[in-house]
Scaffold this motif. Structure first.
Motif, mmCIF file in Angstrom:
data_model
loop_
_atom_site.group_PDB
_atom_site.id
_atom_site.type_symbol
_atom_site.label_atom_id
_atom_site.label_comp_id
_atom_site.label_asym_id
_atom_site.label_seq_id
_atom_site.Cartn_x
_atom_site.Cartn_y
_atom_site.Cartn_z
ATOM 1 N N ARG A 11 0.846 -1.188 0.000
ATOM 2 C CA ARG A 11 0.000 0.000 0.000
ATOM 3 C C ARG A 11 0.888 1.247 0.000
ATOM 4 N NH1 ARG A 11 -0.300 -1.307 5.689
ATOM 5 N NH2 ARG A 11 0.158 0.535 6.982
ATOM 6 N N ILE A 12 0.267 2.400 -0.128
ATOM 7 C CA ILE A 12 0.979 3.675 -0.141
ATOM 8 C C ILE A 12 0.472 4.543 0.996
ATOM 9 C CG2 ILE A 12 1.316 5.830 -1.422
ATOM 10 C CD1 ILE A 12 1.093 4.233 -4.010
ATOM 11 N N GLU A 13 1.375 5.242 1.675
ATOM 12 C CA GLU A 13 0.977 6.209 2.688
ATOM 13 C C GLU A 13 2.135 7.171 2.958
ATOM 14 O OE1 GLU A 13 -0.011 3.727 6.048
ATOM 15 O OE2 GLU A 13 1.984 3.971 6.933
ATOM 16 N N ARG A 14 1.858 8.208 3.726
ATOM 17 C CA ARG A 14 2.901 9.096 4.201
ATOM 18 C C ARG A 14 3.685 8.388 5.313
ATOM 19 N NH1 ARG A 14 4.279 13.823 1.374
ATOM 20 N NH2 ARG A 14 2.404 14.927 0.680
ATOM 21 N N LEU A 15 4.987 8.645 5.357
ATOM 22 C CA LEU A 15 5.842 7.972 6.336
ATOM 23 C C LEU A 15 5.339 8.150 7.763
ATOM 24 C CD1 LEU A 15 8.532 6.472 6.977
ATOM 25 C CD2 LEU A 15 9.554 8.741 7.252
ATOM 26 N N LYS A 16 4.994 9.389 8.136
ATOM 27 C CA LYS A 16 4.640 9.670 9.524
ATOM 28 C C LYS A 16 3.205 9.275 9.878
ATOM 29 C CE LYS A 16 6.336 13.980 9.835
ATOM 30 N NZ LYS A 16 6.818 15.237 10.469
ATOM 31 N N ASN A 17 2.511 8.632 8.950
ATOM 32 C CA ASN A 17 1.200 8.064 9.269
ATOM 33 C C ASN A 17 1.326 6.684 9.903
ATOM 34 O OD1 ASN A 17 -0.033 10.313 8.262
ATOM 35 N ND2 ASN A 17 -0.837 9.357 6.409
#
Length: 240
Positions: free
Chosen positions: A150-156
């Motif tokens: 999956r894809i997300e922002r690092l700090k999430n």
């Protein structure tokens, strides 16, 4: 047809794999076109809807955008062989490969491809520690299978995922539940695994690199073997 792909892990993360703590890794998305696309998606969708939308784009070839976003590190079902720091030596008609945890792989010349063996014999660094990216495939002892992307922002990243990233808990006499290791400083730690994960991220990717909060591939996997390529893997796997 699934493929076999290499992936680099730092020594602390190899140790986490061997200890059974690590079942996930994050890799920076560095394609400019994809970053631009993700930024637009982030502005177009609410925080509640964005994760599901990004997940659909990665896994559904008939997604709303009309295309599938490929992960350069592999696809679900692909086999991943780990590259790690190593020390290769010649021993008679054998090649011995040592690892930082004192583990080793020894192969006779007959079990090594001609190309790989010639490259090894030409090395000027025999008997010295080498960076992970130079490990030949024949000597990879850790094999993984991708189970999710999956894809997300690092700090999430969540506390649960930080633990799946393999961060280590250290003993503390002052706090009942202990501390999570600070990979940047000895004799210190974090109260949550998220802080520990961000510290190891900065060790690997550069000091304070987490502060830019990059888009990342979140790759989940299962460990197939830690002592050589497993014999029962899909024989139809192709080399990337």
């Amino acid at each position: 047809m699934r493929k076999e792909r290499p992936i680099l892990f730092s020594t602390p993360m190899v140790q986490a794999l061997l200890a059974g703590r690590k079942t996930m890794t994050r890799r920076v998305i560095d394609e400019p076109w994809l970053i631009t696309f993700l930024n637009r998606m982030e502005n177009a969708y609410s925080k509640a809807d964005l994760p599901d939308t990004l997940k659909r784009i990665v896994t559904d070839k008939k997604n709303d955008g009309g295309f599938e976003v490929p992960c350069k590190n592999g696809q679900i079902g692909d086999l991943i062989w780990v590259r790690e720091e190593h020390n290769i030596k010649l021993n008679g008609n054998y090649v011995q490969c040592l690892f930082k945890d004192l583990g080793a792989v020894m192969l006779p010349f007959s079990e090594i491809s001609e190309k790989a063996l010639n490259n090894i014999k030409k090395r000027k660094t025999l008997g010295k520690w080498q960076r992970a990216r130079f490990l030949p495939k024949e000597f990879s002892r850790i094999w993984l299978e991708i189970t999710d992307i999956r894809i997300e922002r690092l700090k999430n990243i969540t506390e649960e995922d930080s633990l799946r990233e393999g961060v280590e808990m250290i003993v503390s006499k002052d706090i009942l539940n202990g501390l999570y290791k600070n990979y940047q400083k000895d004799n210190s730690g974090f109260l949550t695994p998220v802080g520990s994960f961000l510290s190891v991220w900065d060790v690997i990717n550069g000091d304070k690199s987490h502060e830019s909060n990059p888009w990342v591939w979140v790759i989940s996997f299962k460990v197939l073997s830690t002592n050589d390529k497993p014999e029962n893997v899909d024989k139809e796997a192709a080399t990337a």
